[in-house]
Design a protein around this motif. Structure first.
Motif, mmCIF file in Angstrom:
data_model
loop_
_atom_site.group_PDB
_atom_site.id
_atom_site.type_symbol
_atom_site.label_atom_id
_atom_site.label_comp_id
_atom_site.label_asym_id
_atom_site.label_seq_id
_atom_site.Cartn_x
_atom_site.Cartn_y
_atom_site.Cartn_z
ATOM 1 N N LEU A 15 -1.460 0.664 -7.265
ATOM 2 C CA LEU A 15 -2.885 0.672 -7.596
ATOM 3 C C LEU A 15 -3.441 -0.738 -7.677
ATOM 4 N N GLU A 16 -2.648 -1.652 -8.232
ATOM 5 C CA GLU A 16 -3.093 -3.053 -8.292
ATOM 6 C C GLU A 16 -3.240 -3.625 -6.884
ATOM 7 N N GLY A 17 -2.305 -3.261 -5.989
ATOM 8 C CA GLY A 17 -2.411 -3.717 -4.613
ATOM 9 C C GLY A 17 -3.642 -3.176 -3.916
ATOM 10 N N MET A 56 0.850 -1.188 0.000
ATOM 11 C CA MET A 56 0.000 0.000 0.000
ATOM 12 C C MET A 56 0.886 1.238 0.000
ATOM 13 N N ALA A 57 1.564 1.502 -1.113
ATOM 14 C CA ALA A 57 2.579 2.548 -1.167
ATOM 15 C C ALA A 57 1.950 3.918 -1.409
ATOM 16 N N PRO A 68 -5.367 9.365 -16.142
ATOM 17 C CA PRO A 68 -6.036 8.321 -16.914
ATOM 18 C C PRO A 68 -6.592 7.171 -16.082
ATOM 19 N N ARG A 69 -6.105 7.031 -14.850
ATOM 20 C CA ARG A 69 -6.602 5.920 -14.036
ATOM 21 C C ARG A 69 -6.715 6.350 -12.576
ATOM 22 N N ILE A 70 -7.926 6.353 -12.072
ATOM 23 C CA ILE A 70 -8.203 6.644 -10.667
ATOM 24 C C ILE A 70 -9.018 5.486 -10.110
ATOM 25 N N LEU A 71 -8.562 4.942 -9.001
ATOM 26 C CA LEU A 71 -9.291 3.880 -8.318
ATOM 27 C C LEU A 71 -10.060 4.499 -7.162
#
Length: 319
Positions: free
Chosen positions: A74-76, A1-2, A97-100
């Motif tokens: 983000l994958e974590g 969780m960086a 372009p990518r927000i979780l």
């Protein structure tokens, strides 16, 4: 969780023009993009936008944003959301372009991102600086009816470190300050009806900038929007000025806290009824500061229900 640091805040406002007159016109935020009823702003040190304002039927908070150190992070976080059964989805925004987006176990609408379009460097373009010289987003403070549980979860699941905390004589936790970036906090939890946003804070260059912000509000005949300060906190040692924007969202202008990068730094304990913890010097804290906050939205844009805290009451020295 960086998680690297707090990254942005997304607010709903009732009148975008009125909000821009406050943030851009009075406080000098840089307006970087306008898309219909949405505006993106930043401070002079930032290379990315950090405040998104969207006109909506009522004021609320859509997202509490945090930057991570790469796509693997983000994958974590996506795996964490799936494993915990948390509501989540991915989306894109201007320059990102990518927000979780994840609704955490307490209801807070978190948003994580890594890639972001870099905006022109403005730190040394001093001839373009306006207002008190807002530099960068510094932290978020969240009302919580379960500060102890939220604090432990953010430490254990998301890797935040505790720097300072408030407890009563029975050892019950009333507030906590947690960081990732190496100063006093990126996020804090304050006892009260929640989940809600208590305030968000932007870093100013020095204490004189805090006073300049107060002068600007006074010159504009807007001192009614100064809720608290200027003063210095005992907690964090920071100079502060709390403002209420046209929709009542609470903004702290903040500077001069301290370094917390040592992994073995012992957290500072404050007693609940120690008047120096909130105000080392300055006027007493008003009751509104303990009771009023901004509604949060779920991932579908609906207001999150709130509940009172079992820890009732406010410090005895409050006006």
């Amino acid at each position: 969780m960086a998680i690297v640091r707090v990254g942005f805040l997304e607010l709903w406002v009732r009148d975008l023009e009125r909000s821009l007159e406050f943030y851009e016109g009075l406080l000098g935020f840089r307006l970087e993009r306008r898309e219909g009823e949405t505006a993106y702003l930043r401070g002079y040190e930032e290379r990315e936008w950090s405040l998104k304002l969207t006109q909506a039927p009522f004021p609320a908070v859509r997202a509490l944003g945090f930057k991570v150190d790469g796509e693997e992070a983000l994958e974590g976080l996506l795996a964490w959301a799936r494993d915990q059964g948390l509501p989540h989805r991915e989306e894109a925004d201007w320059g990102r372009p990518r927000i979780l987006r994840v609704q955490d176990p307490f209801g807070y609408p978190l948003a994580f991102y890594f890639r972001s379009e870099k905006l022109p460097r403005m730190l040394q373009e001093y001839h373009l600086h306006r207002g008190p010289g807002v530099l960068r987003i510094d932290h978020l403070n969240l009302f919580s009816p379960e500060v102890d549980r939220a604090t432990r979860y953010y430490q254990e699941a998301l890797g935040f470190r505790l720097t300072e905390y408030t407890e009563d004589e029975a050892g019950r936790l009333w507030a906590s300050w947690l960081h990732r970036k190496g100063n006093v906090h990126d996020v804090a939890f304050t006892n009260g009806e929640g989940p809600r946003l208590h305030h968000f804070a932007y870093w100013l260059p020095d204490p004189l900038a805090i006073l300049k912000a107060a002068d600007i509000l006074a010159g504009a005949r807007r001192t009614g929007q100064i809720e608290r300060g200027p003063g210095r906190h005992g907690i964090s040692n920071a100079m502060f000025l709390y403002l209420r924007d046209p929709d009542g969202h609470r903004l702290e202008l903040y500077t001069s806290d301290y370094l917390t990068v040592d992994p073995d730094l012992p957290p500072v304990r404050w007693s609940l009824d120690d008047p120096r913890r909130q105000t080392l010097w300055g006027h007493k804290t008003p009751r509104s500061w303990f009771l009023e906050g901004s509604l949060l939205l779920d991932l579908e844009g609906k207001p999150l229900p709130t509940r009172p805290s079992p820890l009732a009451g406010i410090p005895e020295h409050v006006t």
